[in-house]
Enzyme design. Structure first.
Site, PDB file in Angstrom:
ATOM      1  N   CYS A  81      11.483  39.890  26.113  1.00 28.59           N
ATOM      2  CA  CYS A  81      10.689  41.258  26.105  1.00 28.59           C
ATOM      3  C   CYS A  81      11.132  42.089  27.521  1.00 28.59           C
ATOM      4  O   CYS A  81      10.785  41.197  28.887  1.00 28.59           O
ATOM      5  CB  CYS A  81       9.238  40.820  25.785  1.00 28.59           C
ATOM      6  SG  CYS A  81       8.548  42.261  25.968  1.00 28.59           S
ATOM      7  N   CYS A  90       2.791  36.615  28.069  1.00 26.48           N
ATOM      8  CA  CYS A  90       3.736  35.047  27.949  1.00 26.48           C
ATOM      9  C   CYS A  90       4.021  35.539  30.082  1.00 26.48           C
ATOM     10  O   CYS A  90       3.866  35.959  30.544  1.00 26.48           O
ATOM     11  CB  CYS A  90       5.216  35.835  27.422  1.00 26.48           C
ATOM     12  SG  CYS A  90       4.773  35.805  25.910  1.00 26.48           S
ATOM     13  N   CYS A 162       6.783  43.951  21.260  1.00 23.78           N
ATOM     14  CA  CYS A 162       6.208  42.092  21.388  1.00 23.78           C
ATOM     15  C   CYS A 162       7.532  41.107  20.923  1.00 23.78           C
ATOM     16  O   CYS A 162       6.837  41.257  19.141  1.00 23.78           O
ATOM     17  CB  CYS A 162       5.267  42.068  21.096  1.00 23.78           C
ATOM     18  SG  CYS A 162       4.068  40.335  21.479  1.00 23.78           S
ATOM     19  N   GLN A 265      -6.143  30.206  13.772  1.00 25.20           N
ATOM     20  CA  GLN A 265      -4.951  29.871  14.204  1.00 25.20           C
ATOM     21  C   GLN A 265      -3.793  31.429  14.190  1.00 25.20           C
ATOM     22  O   GLN A 265      -3.807  31.508  12.508  1.00 25.20           O
ATOM     23  CB  GLN A 265      -3.833  28.550  13.725  1.00 25.20           C
ATOM     24  CG  GLN A 265      -5.362  27.546  13.900  1.00 25.20           C
ATOM     25  CD  GLN A 265      -5.722  27.045  15.414  1.00 25.20           C
ATOM     26  OE1 GLN A 265      -5.214  27.978  16.440  1.00 25.20           O
ATOM     27  NE2 GLN A 265      -5.987  26.067  15.594  1.00 25.20           N
ATOM     28  N   PHE A 294     -17.039  20.628  13.413  1.00 26.29           N
ATOM     29  CA  PHE A 294     -16.357  22.454  13.894  1.00 26.29           C
ATOM     30  C   PHE A 294     -15.576  22.478  13.087  1.00 26.29           C
ATOM     31  O   PHE A 294     -14.342  22.889  13.497  1.00 26.29           O
ATOM     32  CB  PHE A 294     -16.030  21.935  15.972  1.00 26.29           C
ATOM     33  CG  PHE A 294     -17.102  21.163  16.910  1.00 26.29           C
ATOM     34  CD1 PHE A 294     -17.598  21.551  17.838  1.00 26.29           C
ATOM     35  CD2 PHE A 294     -16.762  19.746  17.323  1.00 26.29           C
ATOM     36  CE1 PHE A 294     -18.259  21.219  18.507  1.00 26.29           C
ATOM     37  CE2 PHE A 294     -17.542  18.709  17.905  1.00 26.29           C
ATOM     38  CZ  PHE A 294     -18.288  19.343  18.855  1.00 26.29           C
ATOM     39  N   ASN A 342     -26.782  22.164  15.331  1.00 23.87           N
ATOM     40  CA  ASN A 342     -26.457  22.114  16.351  1.00 23.87           C
ATOM     41  C   ASN A 342     -25.894  20.983  16.720  1.00 23.87           C
ATOM     42  O   ASN A 342     -26.407  19.578  17.223  1.00 23.87           O
ATOM     43  CB  ASN A 342     -27.863  22.559  17.030  1.00 23.87           C
ATOM     44  CG  ASN A 342     -27.475  21.948  18.611  1.00 23.87           C
ATOM     45  OD1 ASN A 342     -26.823  22.953  18.976  1.00 23.87           O
ATOM     46  ND2 ASN A 342     -28.726  22.396  19.336  1.00 23.87           N
ATOM     47  N   ASP A 363     -12.995  19.666  15.795  1.00 25.24           N
ATOM     48  CA  ASP A 363     -11.733  20.580  16.817  1.00 25.24           C
ATOM     49  C   ASP A 363     -12.536  21.187  16.995  1.00 25.24           C
ATOM     50  O   ASP A 363     -12.781  22.773  17.279  1.00 25.24           O
ATOM     51  CB  ASP A 363     -10.959  21.135  15.113  1.00 25.24           C
ATOM     52  CG  ASP A 363      -9.733  22.388  15.770  1.00 25.24           C
ATOM     53  OD1 ASP A 363      -9.606  22.509  16.515  1.00 25.24           O
ATOM     54  OD2 ASP A 363      -9.525  23.031  14.860  1.00 25.24           O
ATOM     55  N   CYS A 389      -7.894  22.133  22.977  1.00 24.06           N
ATOM     56  CA  CYS A 389      -7.404  23.806  23.150  1.00 24.06           C
ATOM     57  C   CYS A 389      -7.532  23.551  24.982  1.00 24.06           C
ATOM     58  O   CYS A 389      -7.146  24.574  25.518  1.00 24.06           O
ATOM     59  CB  CYS A 389      -7.481  24.672  22.444  1.00 24.06           C
ATOM     60  SG  CYS A 389      -9.580  24.717  22.838  1.00 24.06           S
TER      61      CYS A 389
END
EC number: 2.1.1.190
Length: 433
Positions: A81, A90, A162, A265, A294, A342, A363, A389
């Site tokens: 790029c 990036c 990109c 995702q 989740f 909750n 997740d 994540c």
């Protein structure tokens, strides 16, 4: 008469030092040692020597920038790029994909104090199916900027291409720029989102002032000519569908519908492999009851329901629960139920939890799942798959399971975002008999 003299400005000459890089951290920074202190240097790779200057000196570590690179690593790549190094998207295009994966796996292994058994990856370029591009009108040139934020800045890098975007979205960039730059309202545009779904391409335009009929007509003509589903967002709460039907994407043989603003995702290839691996790791049997915490709109829940006796999906956002229920109906799955709860409260006391669960998948978002770890332990599942994540919160949450008698059976680095510093992972915990 008193005389005032301006203070002389202090000038400091930064010392140039020569370092040898021996490691790459998960953010793509070269790691070196100097005078007993760790140095982090963007742009350098292991096996490279360079002259650098220190830009930030802390007690435990320092940061430096390259003055002159003296040698090149055999794993140095030419960035694809032209915006690399300026754009904040990036951080690692200068490193081979193999080196990126090794450095992220090593960082994960250190945090988890466990060997990484596998890397789940797909294509390293053209993988990103969603992009949010900032828009900014420049009065001096009367031009519209469209792009991503600069590294460490709110300024916009005007991107022309990109290479991490899926080809359909990258090809759209100049056309979208030309269309938006021709609008009367280009002074009042916030951002544009492009999404590549299985059903087609979506364009979501955030505008901060009402659009004229001429602008709306231009946008509609553009969306028709490019085959786009067009959505207009006059504020953060309202979304007007101009053209197109409910978007959807394929997930392991199922069709999942979503709203344009819903989280999906961004890496479709890794998502497919991740879901398939999670099902394999859990070893789902036809008699199993499985809990998905989740769960969102069913990315894991629905594929689990194709193999288990029954699946319960639990989510904290009511709109996603409704979307999950809708997706279950669309796919003819009658053994799955979704609940809005909750997740900081004790969900083990809910009626749907009274029969317990054989397997659990979770997740969570970056904050992790500290509030539910003890609840999972109470349920005593045989296997737990944790998709993360944020490796720091994963390591923290894992301690509770390890203390409760679970062991790490498998640990994978998910290469969801090649060429960036983002590190995702998946762990299988097994209960010790």
């Amino acid at each position: 008469m008193a005389q005032f003299y301006s203070a002389k400005r202090r000038t400091t000459t930064r010392q140039i030092i020569t370092v040898s890089v021996n490691d790459l951290d998960s953010f793509g920074q070269g790691v070196a040692r100097h005078n007993g202190k760790t140095l982090f240097i963007p742009g350098l790779l292991p096996q490279e020597n360079a002259e650098v200057t220190v830009t930030e000196d802390k007690k435990q570590y320092a940061r430096a920038k390259v003055v002159r690179r003296l040698s090149d690593s055999p794993e140095r790549e030419t960035p694809r790029c032209p915006h690399f190094g300026v754009c904040g998207g990036c951080q690692q295009q200068h490193a081979s994909v193999d080196l990126q994966q090794r450095s992220k796996s090593a960082a994960l292994a250190r945090l988890m104090k466990h060997e990484v058994s596998e890397v789940i990856a797909d294509v390293p370029w053209g993988y990103r199916r969603r992009a949010r591009l900032s828009l900014n009108y420049l009065p001096k040139t009367q031009q519209l900027q469209m792009g991503f934020r600069k590294a460490g800045s709110s300024d916009i890098v005007d991107v022309k291409q990109c290479p991490i975007l899926v080809p359909q979205l990258e090809a759209l960039l100049p056309k979208v720029r030309a269309c938006l730059g021709s609008l009367q309202a280009m002074r009042h545009l916030g951002h544009v989102e492009l999404v590549q779904a299985t059903s087609g391409t979506l364009m979501i335009l955030r505008h901060t002032a009402p659009l004229s009929s001429a602008d709306r007509e231009k946008l509609e003509r553009f969306s028709h000519s490019e085959g786009l589903d067009l959505y207009l967002a006059p504020d953060s709460e309202i979304l007007e569908t101009v053209s197109g039907e409910m978007p959807w994407y394929d997930s392991n043989g199922l069709r999942l519908t979503f709203s344009p603003r819903d989280f999906i995702q961004v890496n479709a290839g890794v998502n497919q492999k991740m879901v398939a691996s999670a099902l394999e790791w859990l070893d789902v049997q036809p008699e199993d009851r499985v809990l998905d915490l989740f769960c969102g709109m069913g990315n894991f829940t629905l594929p689990l329901a194709t193999q288990a006796a029954s699946v319960v999906g639990v989510e904290g956002v009511p709109a996603l629960v409704e979307k999950g229920q809708q997706n279950a109906r669309l796919n003819g799955l009658q053994n799955v139920t979704f609940y809005h709860e909750n997740l900081e409260e004790d969900v083990t006391k809910q009626p749907w939890a009274k029969n317990g669960f054989d397997k659990v998948l979770l997740d969570p978002a970056r904050a992790g799942a500290a509030g539910v770890m003890q609840q999972i332990i109470k349920l005593e599942p045989i296997r737990i798959v944790y998709v993360s994540c944020n490796p720091a919160t994963l390591a923290r949450d894992s301690e509770a399971l390890l203390k409760a008698g679970y062991t790490i059976a498998r640990l994978a680095m998910l290469d969801m975002f090649p060429h960036t510093g983002h590190l995702e992972s998946m762990v299988l915990f097994s209960r010790v008999k």
